[in-house]
Design a protein around this motif. Structure first.
Motif, mmCIF file in Angstrom:
data_model
loop_
_atom_site.group_PDB
_atom_site.id
_atom_site.type_symbol
_atom_site.label_atom_id
_atom_site.label_comp_id
_atom_site.label_asym_id
_atom_site.label_seq_id
_atom_site.Cartn_x
_atom_site.Cartn_y
_atom_site.Cartn_z
ATOM 1 N N ILE A 186 0.660 -1.351 0.158
ATOM 2 C CA ILE A 186 -0.020 -0.088 -0.250
ATOM 3 C C ILE A 186 1.252 0.511 -0.225
ATOM 4 N N ASN A 187 2.170 1.626 0.636
ATOM 5 C CA ASN A 187 2.527 2.280 0.602
ATOM 6 C C ASN A 187 3.591 2.484 -0.742
ATOM 7 N N GLN A 188 3.708 1.631 -0.508
ATOM 8 C CA GLN A 188 4.687 1.572 -2.143
ATOM 9 C C GLN A 188 3.249 2.563 -3.769
ATOM 10 N N LEU A 196 1.498 4.093 -2.778
ATOM 11 C CA LEU A 196 1.013 5.342 -2.396
ATOM 12 C C LEU A 196 2.104 6.399 -3.158
ATOM 13 N N SER A 197 3.456 6.176 -2.671
ATOM 14 C CA SER A 197 4.635 6.268 -2.812
ATOM 15 C C SER A 197 4.622 6.584 -4.866
ATOM 16 N N LEU A 198 3.746 5.327 -5.285
ATOM 17 C CA LEU A 198 4.220 5.740 -7.066
ATOM 18 C C LEU A 198 3.593 6.984 -7.522
ATOM 19 N N LYS A 199 2.147 6.367 -6.810
ATOM 20 C CA LYS A 199 0.562 7.168 -7.227
ATOM 21 C C LYS A 199 1.695 9.070 -6.855
ATOM 22 N N ALA A 200 2.517 9.452 -5.953
ATOM 23 C CA ALA A 200 2.043 10.662 -5.612
ATOM 24 C C ALA A 200 3.870 10.939 -6.379
ATOM 25 N N GLN A 201 4.133 9.829 -7.531
ATOM 26 C CA GLN A 201 5.342 10.389 -8.482
ATOM 27 C C GLN A 201 5.183 10.679 -9.345
ATOM 28 N N GLY A 202 3.343 10.073 -9.435
ATOM 29 C CA GLY A 202 3.130 10.531 -11.099
ATOM 30 C C GLY A 202 2.613 9.463 -11.483
ATOM 31 N N TYR A 203 3.468 8.185 -11.386
ATOM 32 C CA TYR A 203 2.821 6.899 -12.038
ATOM 33 C C TYR A 203 1.305 6.446 -12.611
ATOM 34 N N ASP A 219 -8.456 0.710 -5.940
ATOM 35 C CA ASP A 219 -9.291 -0.041 -4.392
ATOM 36 C C ASP A 219 -8.607 0.590 -3.557
ATOM 37 N N VAL A 220 -6.838 0.616 -3.305
ATOM 38 C CA VAL A 220 -6.551 0.846 -2.941
ATOM 39 C C VAL A 220 -6.431 2.068 -2.792
ATOM 40 N N LEU A 221 -6.351 2.989 -4.031
ATOM 41 C CA LEU A 221 -5.607 4.352 -3.636
ATOM 42 C C LEU A 221 -7.475 4.812 -3.464
ATOM 43 N N LYS A 222 -8.349 4.455 -3.718
ATOM 44 C CA LYS A 222 -9.738 4.770 -3.008
ATOM 45 C C LYS A 222 -9.773 4.826 -1.440
ATOM 46 N N SER A 223 -9.331 3.231 -0.730
ATOM 47 C CA SER A 223 -9.572 3.421 0.416
ATOM 48 C C SER A 223 -8.866 4.198 1.758
ATOM 49 N N ARG A 224 -8.394 4.603 0.340
ATOM 50 C CA ARG A 224 -6.904 5.698 1.211
ATOM 51 C C ARG A 224 -7.306 7.362 0.755
ATOM 52 N N GLY A 225 -7.784 7.710 -0.386
ATOM 53 C CA GLY A 225 -8.508 8.788 -0.119
ATOM 54 C C GLY A 225 -7.889 9.485 -1.671
ATOM 55 N N VAL A 226 -6.868 8.442 -2.403
ATOM 56 C CA VAL A 226 -6.498 9.295 -3.334
ATOM 57 C C VAL A 226 -7.193 9.778 -4.230
ATOM 58 N N ALA A 227 -6.922 10.254 -4.938
ATOM 59 C CA ALA A 227 -8.498 10.560 -5.907
ATOM 60 C C ALA A 227 -7.905 10.180 -7.490
ATOM 61 N N LEU A 228 -8.526 9.716 -8.038
ATOM 62 C CA LEU A 228 -7.822 8.980 -9.582
ATOM 63 C C LEU A 228 -7.543 9.718 -10.776
#
Length: 125
Positions: free
Chosen positions: A87-89, A91-98, A116-125
């Motif tokens: 999950i941390n990986q 989130l980190s990859l999403k923050a880097q723009g992948y 599902d992981v991104l939605k559960s952590r409240g990250v916008a797609l």
């Protein structure tokens, strides 16, 4: 003078004993190595047998349709939680723009699991 003779005799006895003790430990090391090798060989044989049984089961299974596959994948996702490190990986990859497919490829998950992981952590797609 007596102490010197006693110490000398004790030293000689220790040297002689070390030859006998050294041989027994070598035998023990060889036995342990042989047991380790045989255990490794047996493990490999069991893995081969397990693969053969799995292949037989897959051959005998009925073909699965797309709808059934999707249902099975959803059930597996619900049953198998994603580890916190993954999950941390993600989130980190999403923050880097992948993108989601790139993240899925790097984390060995499906696109749906990543979403599902991104939605559960409240990250916008």
């Amino acid at each position: 003078m007596d102490i010197e003779l006693i110490l000398l005799s004790i030293g000689l006895i220790c040297i002689i004993l070390s030859f006998f003790i050294g041989k027994s430990t070598r035998k023990s090391e060889e036995e342990i190595e042989n047991v380790s090798i045989s255990l490794h060989q047996e493990t490999n044989q069991l893995k081969k047998r397990l693969r053969a049984v799995e292949e037989e089961l897959m051959i005998g299974a009925a073909p699965v349709t797309n709808g059934q596959q999707q249902q099975q994948q959803q059930q597996q996702r619900k049953q198998k939680p994603v580890h916190e490190i993954i999950i941390n990986q993600i989130l980190s990859l999403k923050a880097q723009g992948y993108s989601v497919p790139e993240i899925a490829k790097r984390s060995s998950l499906s696109n749906e699991e990543v979403i599902d992981v991104l939605k559960s952590r409240g990250v916008a797609l």
